[in-house]
Motif scaffolding. Structure first.
Motif, PDB file in Angstrom:
ATOM      1  N   GLY A 205       0.822  -1.222   0.000  1.00 45.34           N
ATOM      2  CA  GLY A 205       0.000   0.000   0.000  1.00 45.34           C
ATOM      3  C   GLY A 205       0.849   1.262   0.000  1.00 45.34           C
ATOM      4  N   LEU A 206       0.178   2.396  -0.141  1.00 43.99           N
ATOM      5  CA  LEU A 206       0.859   3.693  -0.050  1.00 43.99           C
ATOM      6  C   LEU A 206       0.906   4.121   1.412  1.00 43.99           C
ATOM      7  CD1 LEU A 206      -0.993   5.575  -2.950  1.00 43.99           C
ATOM      8  CD2 LEU A 206       1.415   4.954  -2.972  1.00 43.99           C
ATOM      9  N   SER A 207       1.946   4.860   1.780  1.00 42.73           N
ATOM     10  CA  SER A 207       1.978   5.447   3.122  1.00 42.73           C
ATOM     11  C   SER A 207       1.031   6.656   3.137  1.00 42.73           C
ATOM     12  CB  SER A 207       3.401   5.906   3.448  1.00 42.73           C
ATOM     13  OG  SER A 207       3.710   7.038   2.637  1.00 42.73           O
ATOM     14  N   LYS A 208       0.813   7.200   4.344  1.00 41.12           N
ATOM     15  CA  LYS A 208      -0.079   8.365   4.474  1.00 41.12           C
ATOM     16  C   LYS A 208       0.446   9.515   3.615  1.00 41.12           C
ATOM     17  CE  LYS A 208      -2.215  11.191   8.132  1.00 41.12           C
ATOM     18  NZ  LYS A 208      -1.412  12.425   8.080  1.00 41.12           N
ATOM     19  N   GLN A 388      25.778 -19.025 -12.486  1.00 38.54           N
ATOM     20  CA  GLN A 388      25.023 -18.921 -11.231  1.00 38.54           C
ATOM     21  C   GLN A 388      24.955 -20.285 -10.537  1.00 38.54           C
ATOM     22  OE1 GLN A 388      23.806 -17.908  -8.255  1.00 38.54           O
ATOM     23  NE2 GLN A 388      23.061 -16.128  -9.372  1.00 38.54           N
ATOM     24  N   LYS A 389      25.262 -20.287  -9.224  1.00 32.94           N
ATOM     25  CA  LYS A 389      25.280 -21.559  -8.488  1.00 32.94           C
ATOM     26  C   LYS A 389      23.985 -21.802  -7.700  1.00 32.94           C
ATOM     27  CE  LYS A 389      29.831 -22.208  -9.305  1.00 32.94           C
ATOM     28  NZ  LYS A 389      29.870 -21.413 -10.545  1.00 32.94           N
ATOM     29  N   LYS A 390      23.300 -20.728  -7.321  1.00 33.29           N
ATOM     30  CA  LYS A 390      22.116 -20.883  -6.462  1.00 33.29           C
ATOM     31  C   LYS A 390      20.841 -20.582  -7.251  1.00 33.29           C
ATOM     32  CE  LYS A 390      24.306 -18.957  -2.255  1.00 33.29           C
ATOM     33  NZ  LYS A 390      24.142 -17.850  -1.291  1.00 33.29           N
ATOM     34  N   PRO A 391      19.681 -21.049  -6.765  1.00 30.77           N
ATOM     35  CA  PRO A 391      18.421 -20.605  -7.385  1.00 30.77           C
ATOM     36  C   PRO A 391      18.283 -19.096  -7.202  1.00 30.77           C
ATOM     37  CG  PRO A 391      18.050 -22.461  -5.887  1.00 30.77           C
ATOM     38  CD  PRO A 391      19.457 -22.014  -5.681  1.00 30.77           C
ATOM     39  N   VAL A 392      17.742 -18.426  -8.215  1.00 33.94           N
ATOM     40  CA  VAL A 392      17.614 -16.966  -8.153  1.00 33.94           C
ATOM     41  C   VAL A 392      16.183 -16.602  -7.772  1.00 33.94           C
ATOM     42  CG1 VAL A 392      17.664 -14.843  -9.525  1.00 33.94           C
ATOM     43  CG2 VAL A 392      19.438 -16.566  -9.825  1.00 33.94           C
ATOM     44  N   ARG A 393      16.067 -15.708  -6.773  1.00 36.34           N
ATOM     45  CA  ARG A 393      14.732 -15.220  -6.401  1.00 36.34           C
ATOM     46  C   ARG A 393      14.598 -13.774  -6.865  1.00 36.34           C
ATOM     47  NH1 ARG A 393      14.463 -16.178  -0.168  1.00 36.34           N
ATOM     48  NH2 ARG A 393      16.699 -15.765  -0.332  1.00 36.34           N
ATOM     49  N   VAL A 394      13.479 -13.491  -7.497  1.00 42.25           N
ATOM     50  CA  VAL A 394      13.214 -12.125  -7.961  1.00 42.25           C
ATOM     51  C   VAL A 394      12.011 -11.595  -7.207  1.00 42.25           C
ATOM     52  CG1 VAL A 394      12.637 -10.670  -9.937  1.00 42.25           C
ATOM     53  CG2 VAL A 394      14.051 -12.713 -10.263  1.00 42.25           C
ATOM     54  N   PHE A 395      12.153 -10.434  -6.565  1.00 41.55           N
ATOM     55  CA  PHE A 395      11.020  -9.786  -5.892  1.00 41.55           C
ATOM     56  C   PHE A 395      10.677  -8.513  -6.655  1.00 41.55           C
ATOM     57  CE2 PHE A 395      13.303 -12.135  -2.566  1.00 41.55           C
ATOM     58  CZ  PHE A 395      12.262 -12.887  -2.020  1.00 41.55           C
ATOM     59  N   ARG A 396       9.412  -8.415  -7.056  1.00 41.62           N
ATOM     60  CA  ARG A 396       8.978  -7.214  -7.779  1.00 41.62           C
ATOM     61  C   ARG A 396       8.014  -6.439  -6.877  1.00 41.62           C
ATOM     62  NH1 ARG A 396       8.482  -6.124 -13.376  1.00 41.62           N
ATOM     63  NH2 ARG A 396       8.861  -8.278 -13.993  1.00 41.62           N
ATOM     64  N   LEU A 397       8.356  -5.199  -6.556  1.00 41.28           N
ATOM     65  CA  LEU A 397       7.510  -4.387  -5.683  1.00 41.28           C
ATOM     66  C   LEU A 397       6.473  -3.634  -6.519  1.00 41.28           C
ATOM     67  CD1 LEU A 397      10.216  -2.860  -3.271  1.00 41.28           C
ATOM     68  CD2 LEU A 397       9.041  -5.044  -3.114  1.00 41.28           C
ATOM     69  N   ILE A 398       5.188  -3.826  -6.190  1.00 43.03           N
ATOM     70  CA  ILE A 398       4.112  -3.172  -6.936  1.00 43.03           C
ATOM     71  C   ILE A 398       3.158  -2.519  -5.946  1.00 43.03           C
ATOM     72  CG2 ILE A 398       2.246  -3.509  -8.614  1.00 43.03           C
ATOM     73  CD1 ILE A 398       3.662  -6.268  -9.248  1.00 43.03           C
ATOM     74  N   THR A 399       2.867  -1.236  -6.155  1.00 40.78           N
ATOM     75  CA  THR A 399       1.942  -0.549  -5.256  1.00 40.78           C
ATOM     76  C   THR A 399       0.510  -0.787  -5.729  1.00 40.78           C
ATOM     77  OG1 THR A 399       3.658   1.140  -5.141  1.00 40.78           O
ATOM     78  CG2 THR A 399       1.597   1.609  -4.020  1.00 40.78           C
ATOM     79  N   ASP A 400      -0.293  -1.316  -4.796  1.00 39.94           N
ATOM     80  CA  ASP A 400      -1.699  -1.651  -5.064  1.00 39.94           C
ATOM     81  C   ASP A 400      -2.519  -0.471  -5.565  1.00 39.94           C
ATOM     82  OD1 ASP A 400      -2.783  -4.069  -4.924  1.00 39.94           O
ATOM     83  OD2 ASP A 400      -2.962  -4.151  -2.740  1.00 39.94           O
TER      84      ASP A 400
END
Length: 424
Positions: A205-208, A388-400
């Motif tokens: 969410g958005l902050s105040k 790359q040796k490890k599994p790659v995690r991708v986090f995408r930040l999206i504002t609702d």
């Protein structure tokens, strides 16, 4: 490090010379940043191919053309897009055997200067190298095919190609038409041992403070948003940009940050919904021993993230469009060094997206998303690549419930187009 497009091209030119007795001259057109790499690869793989490189200021070029190019004691001329535009009269004098264009999506707009110039050269064969043949729409793909085979893919096709709606039988026929002209290499085929990549979308969410600014931007421009039809496109894009800034961090607006005196404190985090989530996420990743690539479209946001990293005591590197070449190399080497103490590498998506190898990181965070989905994919591939040796995690930040949701939706539609037409 990639899928071997460079090596395959060099092997083809070497094969023509040594096995088929087909002499050059060949021209290889590449982005300036990869010139050096191409020359090294020629020397490394087929040293008997005499590769020369046209680059430099006006005098250096004149001398090179006079002493090297004109006598013709060479097989391949490697040069950059800019040089071709500047020296087109020289390149027009040769009967080229193969014209190879690397990162060929540079000519996806058939009206651009570069596209028009390369079409004027005398060439027997043409070869385009690109990781992303379809970025936004079918027209771009058509432009590449039209360059390769102007008679087959002529301008009459393009209107037809754009009028047809997205029915699956049409795409099947397109995929069949493409088959003879497209050699597709997929990471899974080339490198069987590459660990998987998993993307997680985080909706927040958005902050105040962000809500206040978001409303303010919309209210200020309410008259523009209501005047449907008589829309000034530039102003609308500007509003979108302001809304995207607001979703990222309100401090991107002058006057939002409390002060003076300006302090780096918890307010840097609590005033932005994304920073709240990022702060918790980074603490967890640090605990797990992961290392992070953090991408944003906005360099001003990277400034805020730098303040944040210093405040939290996270060691970081930074790269954006303004970073000079030597510093880039140094930052990348420092981050990739064994037992490096750097926890975060922050990059601007467009500058840090092409051809850089940061496979020592196993987490990618996309702080914001690009309208062109291939740009974000290129960014993820900085970490998810051979080595790359490890599994790659991708986090995408999206504002609702903001413009960001729409950007992600649009990008996914473009990717579906890519998967239907190209991946088949």
């Amino acid at each position: 490090q990639g899928l071997g497009k460079t090596l395959q091209t060099i092997a083809l030119l070497g094969y023509l010379k040594h096995y088929r007795n087909i002499p050059g001259p060949h021209m290889v057109l590449v982005p300036k940043s990869t010139l050096h790499n191409w020359m090294n690869e020629f020397k490394r793989w087929v040293p008997s191919l005499r590769a020369v490189c046209l680059i430099g200021d006006k005098d250096a070029r004149a001398a090179f053309i006079r002493d090297v190019m004109m006598p013709g004691e060479w097989d391949v001329c490697v040069t950059s897009y800019e040089m071709v535009i500047k020296e087109k009269s020289v390149f027009k004098k040769f009967n080229w055997r193969y014209l190879v264009i690397d990162e060929a999506h540079r000519i996806k707009n058939e009206k651009s200067k570069l596209s028009e110039i390369v079409r004027e050269f005398k060439t027997t064969n043409r070869l385009l190298l690109t990781g992303t043949p379809l970025q936004n729409n079918l027209h771009e793909l058509w432009a590449l095919l039209n360059f390769l085979l102007p008679d087959v893919f002529n301008s009459a096709d393009v209107s037809e190609c754009l009028e047809v709606q997205c029915c699956s039988c049409y795409f099947d026929s397109q995929a069949a038409v493409l088959k003879p002209f497209l050699l597709r290499r997929i990471k899974g085929e080339v490198e069987k041992s590459l660990p998987p990549k998993k993307e997680v979308k985080i909706y927040l969410g958005l902050s105040k403070m962000q809500r206040e600014w978001y409303t303010r931007i919309l209210m200020k421009d309410i008259d523009i948003l209501n005047s449907a039809g008589k829309m000034d496109k530039m102003r609308l894009l500007n509003i979108l940009m302001q809304l995207r800034k607001c979703c990222n961090h309100p401090y991107l607006f002058d006057g939002a940050e409390p002060g003076p005196p300006y302090t780096t404190d918890t307010h840097l985090i609590t005033n932005s919904g994304k920073m709240l989530v990022l702060d918790k996420l980074l603490a967890k990743l640090r605990e797990q021993g992961s290392r992070v690539l953090l991408f944003s479209q906005m360099t001003r946001l990277l400034d805020i993230l730098e303040d944040y990293c210093m405040w939290r005591g996270y060691e970081y590197c930074r790269l954006d469009g303004q970073t000079p070449h030597e510093e880039r190399e140094e930052a990348i080497d420092t981050f990739n060094a064994p037992n490096s103490s750097k926890f975060i590498f922050m990059l601007s998506t467009r500058a840090g997206g092409l051809g850089i190898n940061l496979a020592t990181a196993d987490v990618v965070i996309l702080y914001d998303s690009d309208w062109n989905p291939q740009v974000d994919l290129q960014a993820m591939d900085r970490a998810h690549r051979i080595g790359q040796k490890k599994p790659v995690r991708v986090f995408r930040l999206i504002t609702d419930n903001t413009v960001e949701e729409r950007i992600v939706e649009r990008a996914e539609i473009k990717l579906r187009l890519d998967s239907i037409v190209i991946q088949q």
